[in-house]
Design an enzyme around this catalytic site. Structure first.
Site: not given
Length: 367
Positions: A175, A126, A81-82, A234
């Site tokens: 999330t 975020d 997402k980032t 990640r």
């Protein structure tokens, strides 16, 4: 300045444009981060549906010569997402300002950020679902009318001063999209949900990242890491670096199948991607509570973790992979949990050997 040399503003946000425009630097961590983050949509692996939809939104905005609609990105942690937020700014050739929901606890915090935005700038929020309610209400007006009302004074003498804002784009990441209030969620013109990656997509990501980091890796080693990465880039990138370390210290400097298996066993990541916490949860369910059902708080105490950690870190993967069942009476072990631990499930109602029947007519589990 942040730890990686980025300029931090007084409102605790920071300008991440340098991460996109000039990712170079001498610090190893900055080099690793810059190398592993894709910079354009064409380089973004996986998530083809979201990428195609987002490409259409951005191209249409470029042709109109106006900022695109606000974008909401949802999905589990670690799926990009980032990275997508930074890609949006890069595709629009605009700077990006990054902050987070927990950092905005007062409307004044948000007003300070919004009033300093330039025209066309991208504001990345975020964990937007954790923003304070007064700030959310201010964001409604800013996203829709590009205006904020700054209240000066207190009590009967307070005055609201309208402040016009230049057009900008909000990119929100969460999330837990269900926690967003409907008025805020409806103000996003595009919503993209990121799902877990396939092993093939993760292998492609790891191959690219190994090349960028100068890591000598074989196809078998890459596939072994991808298969244990829980569908999350990640995690895959983190495991790649740990296997690289192992290969350099105990191996021949090559991330091959043997080095990958030995390193991941050393770091308690089994063949299905379960780590120490995951196995602790399953062992508590099966060995201490006979397969359940057992309440979340009790289960968390049994593994020595907070309930939120069990619910947000371990549970999603265990449920998705068929190791755990969520019932109205608590968590229960699924047949896959017993099989994975090499245990024989007990017989009896409410255990994983005989799951609670689901009444389709009533839309609930039978108790």
């Amino acid at each position: 300045m942040t730890d990686d040399g980025l300029e931090r503003h007084g409102d605790d946000s920071y300008d991440a444009t340098s991460r996109i425009v000039d990712p170079g630097g001498d610090a190893d961590e900055r080099r690793v981060e810059a190398a592993l983050r894709p910079r354009r949509l064409a380089e973004f692996p996986g998530q083809p549906r979201v990428s195609d939809q987002l490409a259409l939104v951005l191209e249409a905005a470029r042709r109109r010569g106006a900022p695109p609609d606000h974008v909401l990105l949802s999905g589990p942690p670690g799926l990009g997402k980032t990275s997508l937020a930074m890609i949006i700014a890069a595709e629009l050739e605009q700077p990006i300002r990054i902050t987070s929901g927990p950092a905005i606890q007062h409307a004044g915090d948000l007003a300070a950020i919004l009033s300093s935005l330039a025209e066309g700038e991208v504001l990345f929020l975020d964990e937007i679902h954790r923003m304070a309610r007064p700030a959310e209400e201010m964001l409604y007006l800013a996203m829709e009318d590009f205006r904020v009302d700054v209240v000066v004074g207190k009590g009967p003498g307070a005055t609201a001063i309208p402040l016009e804002l230049p057009p900008f784009t909000v990119v929100g990441a969460t999330t837990r999209a269900g926690l967003l209030p409907a008025p805020l969620r409806d103000r996003f013109g595009f919503t993209g949900h990121l799902d877990y990656y396939t092993a093939e997509d993760l292998s492609a990501i790891l191959t690219r990242n190994a090349d960028l980091l100068g890591v000598d890796a074989t196809r078998q080693g890459i596939d072994e890491i991808a298969g244990r990465s829980r569908g999350t880039p990640r995690i895959a990138n983190r495991l790649l670096r740990r296997v690289r370390d192992y290969a350099q210290v105990h191996g021949k400097g090559v991330v091959d199948h043997a080095a990958a298996r030995a390193a991941l066993e050393l770091f308690d990541v089994d063949a299905r991607g379960l780590d120490r916490l995951d196995r602790g949860v399953l062992e508590a369910l099966c060995k201490r509570f006979g397969g359940g059902p057992v309440g979340l708080s009790t289960l968390a105490v049994a593994v020595g973790e907070e309930p939120d950690t069990v619910e947000t870190v371990a549970e999603p993967y265990l449920v998705r992979e068929g190791y755990m069942i969520r019932t109205p009476r608590g968590r229960a072990a699924a047949p896959g949990a017993w099989e994975h631990l090499g245990l024989t499930p007990p017989d009896g109602p409410g255990t994983s050997a005989t799951p609670l029947p689901f009444d389709e007519g009533e839309g609930r589990f039978a108790l």
